[in-house]
Design an enzyme around this catalytic site. Structure first.
Site, PDB file in Angstrom:
ATOM      1  N   LYS A 116       0.753  -1.132  -0.002  1.00  0.00           N
ATOM      2  CA  LYS A 116       0.018  -0.031  -0.105  1.00  0.00           C
ATOM      3  C   LYS A 116       0.838   1.240   0.004  1.00  0.00           C
ATOM      4  O   LYS A 116       0.637   2.258  -0.697  1.00  0.00           O
ATOM      5  CB  LYS A 116      -0.858  -0.107   1.125  1.00  0.00           C
ATOM      6  CG  LYS A 116      -1.941  -1.203   1.087  1.00  0.00           C
ATOM      7  CD  LYS A 116      -2.872  -1.289   2.399  1.00  0.00           C
ATOM      8  CE  LYS A 116      -3.528  -2.432   2.122  1.00  0.00           C
ATOM      9  NZ  LYS A 116      -4.178  -2.939   3.628  1.00  0.00           N
ATOM     10  N   GLN A 151      -4.383  -2.203   9.776  1.00  0.00           N
ATOM     11  CA  GLN A 151      -4.392  -3.185   9.170  1.00  0.00           C
ATOM     12  C   GLN A 151      -5.134  -4.342  10.215  1.00  0.00           C
ATOM     13  O   GLN A 151      -4.893  -4.441  11.261  1.00  0.00           O
ATOM     14  CB  GLN A 151      -2.915  -3.778   8.684  1.00  0.00           C
ATOM     15  CG  GLN A 151      -2.896  -4.910   7.936  1.00  0.00           C
ATOM     16  CD  GLN A 151      -3.765  -4.912   6.844  1.00  0.00           C
ATOM     17  OE1 GLN A 151      -3.556  -3.810   6.070  1.00  0.00           O
ATOM     18  NE2 GLN A 151      -3.821  -5.856   6.230  1.00  0.00           N
ATOM     19  N   ASP A 184     -11.071   2.421   4.306  1.00  0.00           N
ATOM     20  CA  ASP A 184     -11.450   1.113   4.220  1.00  0.00           C
ATOM     21  C   ASP A 184     -12.906   1.052   4.072  1.00  0.00           C
ATOM     22  O   ASP A 184     -13.386  -0.185   3.672  1.00  0.00           O
ATOM     23  CB  ASP A 184     -11.069   0.330   5.791  1.00  0.00           C
ATOM     24  CG  ASP A 184      -9.937  -0.385   5.563  1.00  0.00           C
ATOM     25  OD1 ASP A 184      -9.728  -0.880   4.451  1.00  0.00           O
ATOM     26  OD2 ASP A 184      -9.300  -0.450   6.970  1.00  0.00           O
TER      27      ASP A 184
HETATM   28  N1  GUN Z   1      -6.940  -7.096   6.334  1.00  0.00           N
HETATM   29  C1  GUN Z   1      -7.206  -7.846   5.188  1.00  0.00           C
HETATM   30  N2  GUN Z   1      -7.891  -7.184   4.157  1.00  0.00           N
HETATM   31  C2  GUN Z   1      -7.875  -5.780   4.857  1.00  0.00           C
HETATM   32  C3  GUN Z   1      -8.527  -4.580   4.466  1.00  0.00           C
HETATM   33  O1  GUN Z   1      -8.991  -4.558   3.178  1.00  0.00           O
HETATM   34  N3  GUN Z   1      -8.332  -3.545   5.192  1.00  0.00           N
HETATM   35  C4  GUN Z   1      -7.715  -3.628   6.575  1.00  0.00           C
HETATM   36  N4  GUN Z   1      -7.711  -2.642   7.178  1.00  0.00           N
HETATM   37  N5  GUN Z   1      -7.239  -4.974   6.764  1.00  0.00           N
HETATM   38  C5  GUN Z   1      -7.304  -6.003   6.097  1.00  0.00           C
END
Ligand code: GUN
Length: 297
Positions: A53, A97, A120
């Site tokens: 990211k 995350q 998100d």
């Molecule tokens: N863990 C796995 N996929 C995601 C996501 O799309 N966002 C976040 N914050 N954590 C994740």
């Protein structure tokens, strides 16, 4: 293989390309869109996602900040970090995350994120807005799946969609989006899960099957109907001594079997996963544009 590959990499590239003029316009106005990612603990898969990211932000000329904390961090400290990111003018998107260590209350952390920075789309405010068809920060993986379908001119309208998995991150929101009275939606949606009886009978009904189970290669070739569109959300590490890393990535779908029967199929990796990051970038740009529009003088 008879199925056509749905190439997430190509679609993600076009989503990111479309962001470039929006980012340039923001910069022209003196604002660089910024994303903060918070990583708690040292889960290797989460580490990979967070790095990816941050790298994508930098490639697009966006600002990126990664906050890394030990798994032992107190809940209150994490809440304080999120509060300070809410106030930080360089940051327009915040992502914590998941999964968090088990001693943490994930919902309490999500509720602390300013909904305007919730890239998100996990805050109940944004979940509610999505559900009534008015969301502008849509959850990234579900939105990415719809973009994939759109790129390949696969209109879900009137089709039988079966989603396997009912997580808050993928299963529930993708079902909600595909049942909307809206473009690239209007589907008849069934959500199956670990307690569903006769899963193969349900999955074989699907014109579009979305597998978001989190277990390797659960969907076999005999579980799909001929000509189905298969979207594989799973990213599972399975041990493999023949690779340098000692593992390989497989989806929730048995690709070898399903690609013989499907009309379209997503690969793992290179399918849905890359779209999640592209949509996260789009949400961050959207949040930054809104910040610019509404910020006090
Ligand atoms: N863990 C796995 N996929 C995601 C996501 O799309 N966002 C976040 N914050 N954590 C994740």
């Amino acid at each position: 293989m008879s199925a056509q590959l749905i190439e997430g990499k190509i679609v993600a590239r076009s989503v990111k390309k479309a962001l470039k003029p929006r980012i340039a316009a923001l910069k022209e106005a003196g604002l660089t869109p910024g994303l903060a990612t918070v990583l708690v603990g040292n889960d290797p898969a989460s580490e990979t996602y967070v790095n990816s990211k941050a790298r994508t932000c930098e490639k697009l000329g966006m600002y990126s900040e990664v906050v890394r904390k030990e798994a032992s961090i107190a809940q209150q400290e994490l809440v304080s970090i999120v509060r300070s990111l809410n106030e930080n003018e360089r940051i327009h998107g915040i992502l914590v995350q998941s999964p968090l260590p088990s001693h943490m209350d994930e919902l309490a952390v999500t509720l602390t994120i300013d909904p305007a920075k919730d890239v998100d789309g996990f805050h109940p405010y944004n979940v509610g807005m999505m559900l009534i068809g008015r969301g502008d920060l849509l959850p990234c993986t579900p939105h990415g799946i719809i973009k994939l379908l759109e790129h390949y001119a696969i209109d879900p309208s009137g089709k039988e969609v079966v989603v396997v998995g009912r997580s808050n991150i993928v299963g529930k929101p993708v079902a909600a989006l595909l049942m909307q009275k809206a473009r690239m939606a209007n589907a008849t949606v069934t959500v199956a899960h670990s307690r569903s009886r006769n899963l193969p009978d349900i999955t074989r009904r699907a014109d579009i099957l979305i597998a978001a189970i989190g277990k390797p290669e659960v969907i076999g070739g005999d579980m799909i109907k001929s000509g189905a569109v298969v979207i594989d959300v799973g990213v599972n590490r399975v041990g493999d001594d023949t690779t340098d890393k000692g593992y390989r990535l497989v989806g929730d779908v048995c690709f070898e079997e399903c690609c013989q029967r499907a009309s379209y199929i997503t690969p793992v990796p290179g399918g849905v996963g890359v779209m999640t990051i592209a949509m996260l970038m789009e949400n961050t740009v959207t949040a930054a544009e809104r910040y610019l529009k509404f910020r006090p003088d």
